[in-house]
Design a protein around this motif. Structure first.
Motif, mmCIF file in Angstrom:
data_model
loop_
_atom_site.group_PDB
_atom_site.id
_atom_site.type_symbol
_atom_site.label_atom_id
_atom_site.label_comp_id
_atom_site.label_asym_id
_atom_site.label_seq_id
_atom_site.Cartn_x
_atom_site.Cartn_y
_atom_site.Cartn_z
ATOM 1 N N ARG A 127 7.477 -23.679 -33.926
ATOM 2 C CA ARG A 127 7.090 -24.579 -35.360
ATOM 3 C C ARG A 127 8.293 -25.325 -35.604
ATOM 4 O O ARG A 127 8.043 -26.441 -36.070
ATOM 5 C CB ARG A 127 6.465 -23.779 -36.332
ATOM 6 N N ARG A 128 9.388 -24.664 -35.909
ATOM 7 C CA ARG A 128 10.411 -25.368 -36.227
ATOM 8 C C ARG A 128 10.784 -26.769 -35.191
ATOM 9 O O ARG A 128 11.194 -27.729 -35.537
ATOM 10 C CB ARG A 128 11.537 -24.913 -36.284
ATOM 11 N N GLY A 129 10.641 -26.253 -34.012
ATOM 12 C CA GLY A 129 10.925 -27.285 -33.028
ATOM 13 C C GLY A 129 9.953 -28.446 -32.961
ATOM 14 O O GLY A 129 10.303 -29.756 -32.749
ATOM 15 N N GLU A 130 8.628 -28.194 -33.307
ATOM 16 C CA GLU A 130 7.527 -29.301 -33.360
ATOM 17 C C GLU A 130 8.118 -30.050 -34.700
ATOM 18 O O GLU A 130 7.849 -31.287 -34.527
ATOM 19 C CB GLU A 130 6.101 -28.541 -33.708
ATOM 20 N N GLU A 131 8.379 -29.366 -35.609
ATOM 21 C CA GLU A 131 8.643 -30.337 -36.866
ATOM 22 C C GLU A 131 9.918 -31.147 -36.661
ATOM 23 O O GLU A 131 10.056 -32.460 -37.148
ATOM 24 C CB GLU A 131 9.047 -29.315 -38.126
ATOM 25 N N ALA A 132 11.099 -30.612 -35.920
ATOM 26 C CA ALA A 132 12.060 -31.448 -35.460
ATOM 27 C C ALA A 132 11.596 -32.488 -34.470
ATOM 28 O O ALA A 132 12.233 -33.632 -34.751
ATOM 29 C CB ALA A 132 13.163 -30.415 -34.818
ATOM 30 N N GLN A 133 10.786 -32.228 -33.747
ATOM 31 C CA GLN A 133 10.278 -33.457 -32.682
ATOM 32 C C GLN A 133 9.435 -34.546 -33.284
ATOM 33 O O GLN A 133 9.751 -35.737 -33.204
ATOM 34 C CB GLN A 133 9.220 -32.554 -31.751
ATOM 35 N N ASP A 140 13.533 -39.706 -38.836
ATOM 36 C CA ASP A 140 13.908 -39.205 -40.123
ATOM 37 C C ASP A 140 14.986 -38.206 -39.969
ATOM 38 O O ASP A 140 14.691 -36.898 -39.539
ATOM 39 C CB ASP A 140 12.575 -38.637 -40.639
ATOM 40 N N LEU A 141 16.184 -38.661 -40.162
ATOM 41 C CA LEU A 141 17.472 -37.977 -39.646
ATOM 42 C C LEU A 141 17.606 -36.796 -40.709
ATOM 43 O O LEU A 141 18.034 -35.663 -40.200
ATOM 44 C CB LEU A 141 18.664 -38.911 -39.852
ATOM 45 N N THR A 142 17.295 -36.933 -41.876
ATOM 46 C CA THR A 142 17.498 -35.752 -42.914
ATOM 47 C C THR A 142 16.601 -34.524 -42.564
ATOM 48 O O THR A 142 16.982 -33.379 -42.636
ATOM 49 C CB THR A 142 17.104 -36.485 -44.325
ATOM 50 N N VAL A 143 15.441 -34.792 -42.315
ATOM 51 C CA VAL A 143 14.418 -33.802 -41.834
ATOM 52 C C VAL A 143 14.767 -33.211 -40.492
ATOM 53 O O VAL A 143 14.652 -32.034 -40.402
ATOM 54 C CB VAL A 143 12.921 -34.407 -41.735
ATOM 55 N N LEU A 144 15.028 -34.065 -39.520
ATOM 56 C CA LEU A 144 15.410 -33.550 -38.155
ATOM 57 C C LEU A 144 16.693 -32.526 -38.297
ATOM 58 O O LEU A 144 16.627 -31.660 -37.739
ATOM 59 C CB LEU A 144 15.897 -34.528 -37.507
ATOM 60 N N GLY A 146 17.414 -30.578 -40.896
ATOM 61 C CA GLY A 146 17.061 -29.439 -41.589
ATOM 62 C C GLY A 146 16.386 -28.860 -40.293
ATOM 63 O O GLY A 146 16.635 -27.335 -40.411
ATOM 64 N N TYR A 147 15.508 -29.204 -39.853
ATOM 65 C CA TYR A 147 14.645 -28.464 -38.684
ATOM 66 C C TYR A 147 15.626 -28.121 -37.506
ATOM 67 O O TYR A 147 15.340 -26.904 -36.604
ATOM 68 C CB TYR A 147 13.148 -29.074 -38.269
ATOM 69 N N ASP A 148 16.096 -28.919 -37.081
ATOM 70 C CA ASP A 148 17.292 -28.608 -36.049
ATOM 71 C C ASP A 148 18.126 -27.196 -36.138
ATOM 72 O O ASP A 148 18.219 -26.385 -35.688
ATOM 73 C CB ASP A 148 18.174 -29.807 -35.570
ATOM 74 N N LEU A 149 18.702 -27.307 -37.446
ATOM 75 C CA LEU A 149 19.700 -26.184 -38.243
ATOM 76 C C LEU A 149 18.510 -24.951 -38.113
ATOM 77 O O LEU A 149 18.967 -23.718 -37.406
ATOM 78 C CB LEU A 149 20.008 -26.796 -39.199
ATOM 79 N N ARG A 150 17.407 -24.925 -38.592
ATOM 80 C CA ARG A 150 16.614 -23.878 -38.662
ATOM 81 C C ARG A 150 16.042 -23.463 -37.380
ATOM 82 O O ARG A 150 15.999 -22.391 -37.039
ATOM 83 C CB ARG A 150 15.574 -24.085 -39.705
ATOM 84 N N PHE A 151 15.847 -24.325 -36.278
ATOM 85 C CA PHE A 151 15.399 -23.931 -34.938
ATOM 86 C C PHE A 151 16.415 -23.125 -34.244
ATOM 87 O O PHE A 151 16.045 -21.883 -34.078
ATOM 88 C CB PHE A 151 15.134 -25.357 -34.232
ATOM 89 N N TRP A 152 17.672 -23.688 -34.220
ATOM 90 C CA TRP A 152 18.680 -22.751 -33.475
ATOM 91 C C TRP A 152 19.114 -21.533 -34.281
ATOM 92 O O TRP A 152 19.640 -20.485 -33.515
ATOM 93 C CB TRP A 152 19.998 -23.736 -33.485
ATOM 94 N N ARG A 153 19.142 -21.685 -35.664
ATOM 95 C CA ARG A 153 19.376 -20.335 -36.319
ATOM 96 C C ARG A 153 18.344 -19.306 -35.991
ATOM 97 O O ARG A 153 18.928 -18.137 -35.671
ATOM 98 C CB ARG A 153 19.354 -20.532 -37.717
ATOM 99 N N GLU A 154 17.036 -19.499 -36.111
ATOM 100 C CA GLU A 154 16.172 -18.778 -35.928
ATOM 101 C C GLU A 154 16.122 -18.047 -34.392
ATOM 102 O O GLU A 154 15.835 -16.950 -34.172
ATOM 103 C CB GLU A 154 14.536 -19.201 -36.445
ATOM 104 N N TRP A 194 16.816 -37.065 -30.009
ATOM 105 C CA TRP A 194 16.291 -36.218 -28.893
ATOM 106 C C TRP A 194 15.258 -35.224 -29.619
ATOM 107 O O TRP A 194 15.304 -35.087 -30.703
ATOM 108 C CB TRP A 194 17.486 -35.345 -28.434
ATOM 109 N N SER A 195 14.260 -35.076 -28.937
ATOM 110 C CA SER A 195 12.985 -34.586 -29.391
ATOM 111 C C SER A 195 12.311 -33.366 -28.612
ATOM 112 O O SER A 195 11.155 -33.219 -28.925
ATOM 113 C CB SER A 195 11.932 -35.564 -29.767
ATOM 114 N N ALA A 196 13.373 -32.842 -27.689
ATOM 115 C CA ALA A 196 12.487 -31.653 -26.766
ATOM 116 C C ALA A 196 12.569 -30.166 -27.329
ATOM 117 O O ALA A 196 12.682 -29.527 -26.616
ATOM 118 C CB ALA A 196 13.309 -32.015 -25.469
ATOM 119 N N HIS A 197 12.884 -29.988 -28.515
ATOM 120 C CA HIS A 197 13.043 -28.630 -29.077
ATOM 121 C C HIS A 197 11.789 -27.803 -28.492
ATOM 122 O O HIS A 197 12.046 -26.437 -28.504
ATOM 123 C CB HIS A 197 13.007 -28.836 -30.799
ATOM 124 N N PRO A 198 10.489 -28.206 -28.733
ATOM 125 C CA PRO A 198 9.508 -27.387 -28.426
ATOM 126 C C PRO A 198 9.640 -27.053 -26.775
ATOM 127 O O PRO A 198 9.258 -25.870 -26.306
ATOM 128 C CB PRO A 198 8.124 -28.053 -28.632
#
Length: 233
Positions: A127-133, A140-144, A146-154, A194-198
């Motif tokens: 889900r974090r990856g989908e939000e980052a995507q 939206d760099l600010t949102v990206l 935040g979600y990129d950091l959460r994606f890799w942290r989790e 880049w948007s391939a987190h999911p």
């Protein structure tokens, strides 16, 4: 009383972390620019707190490489070079490749994928990856960030090694701090991030580390090309 002293220590420690997080966010948002100087007193007045937790927070951020102490003057935001950025990408690649090697060797996370708790955690990572995507597609760099950091942290937390999770998180924060000054100069980032987190999450869930490696190699190449182009302008 020991209890009172302990509560006071916890409160100060929490405030220290809150200030450190807030200042890191100020840097990532571009409101604190590389080289910008400030003092403990200025930050304490800005947040309406005493100097002690501010000084501790600034020392913590300096230890993380985000700030530098100026003797007798205060602190300033660290100025990273393009070579610093290349080194960070290399370091991140070595860490993630080590994670993939652990998966290839049968890391216990693979044995727990069918367990409800692990499955829920993996679903949360996706889900974090989908939000980052979505944020990347919208530019939206600010949102990206935040979600990129959460994606890799989790994702890294799933490996059960807090040192690994903390180290990778620090690297990713430093990378964003290094590049955000350049990315925020672009007025429209839609579709250029880049948007391939999911896809990474799905590949790891399928235990397909080869595809995950390919995706991250493409990501690093895309990121380097983008920043090299911006720093050359």
């Amino acid at each position: 009383m020991p209890g009172s002293s302990g509560n006071g220590a916890v409160t100060r420690s929490t405030l220290r972390q809150q200030i450190a997080d807030a200042l890191r966010d100020e840097v990532l948002a571009g409101r604190l620019q590389p080289g910008q100087e400030f003092t403990v007193k200025e930050i304490a007045e800005q947040y309406g707190v005493s100097a002690t937790p501010v000084r501790e927070a600034l020392v913590d951020l300096s230890a993380q490489g985000l700030l530098e102490a100026d003797q007798h003057r205060g602190f300033h935001v660290h100025e990273y070079s393009l070579d610093d950025f290349r080194g960070m990408i290399e370091a991140r690649s070595l860490v993630t490749d080590g994670m993939f090697q652990a998966l290839d060797a049968g890391h216990r996370i693979l044995q727990e994928l069918d367990e409800p708790r692990t499955a829920a955690a993996v679903a949360g990572v996706r889900r974090r990856g989908e939000e980052a995507q979505r944020a990347a597609a919208a530019g939206d760099l600010t949102v990206l960030i935040g979600y990129d950091l959460r994606f890799w942290r989790e994702l890294s937390v799933l490996f059960g090694n807090p040192y690994l999770a903390d180290f990778l998180h620090r690297l990713r924060v430093e990378t964003w701090v290094c590049t955000v000054q350049h990315l925020r100069r672009v007025t429209d980032l839609r579709g250029s991030l880049w948007s391939a987190h999911p896809e990474v999450a799905d590949a790891l869930y399928r235990q397909d580390t080869a595809t995950a490696r390919e995706l991250l190699t493409a990501y690093n190449g895309h990121y380097l090309t983008l920043i090299e182009g911006l720093t050359a302008d």
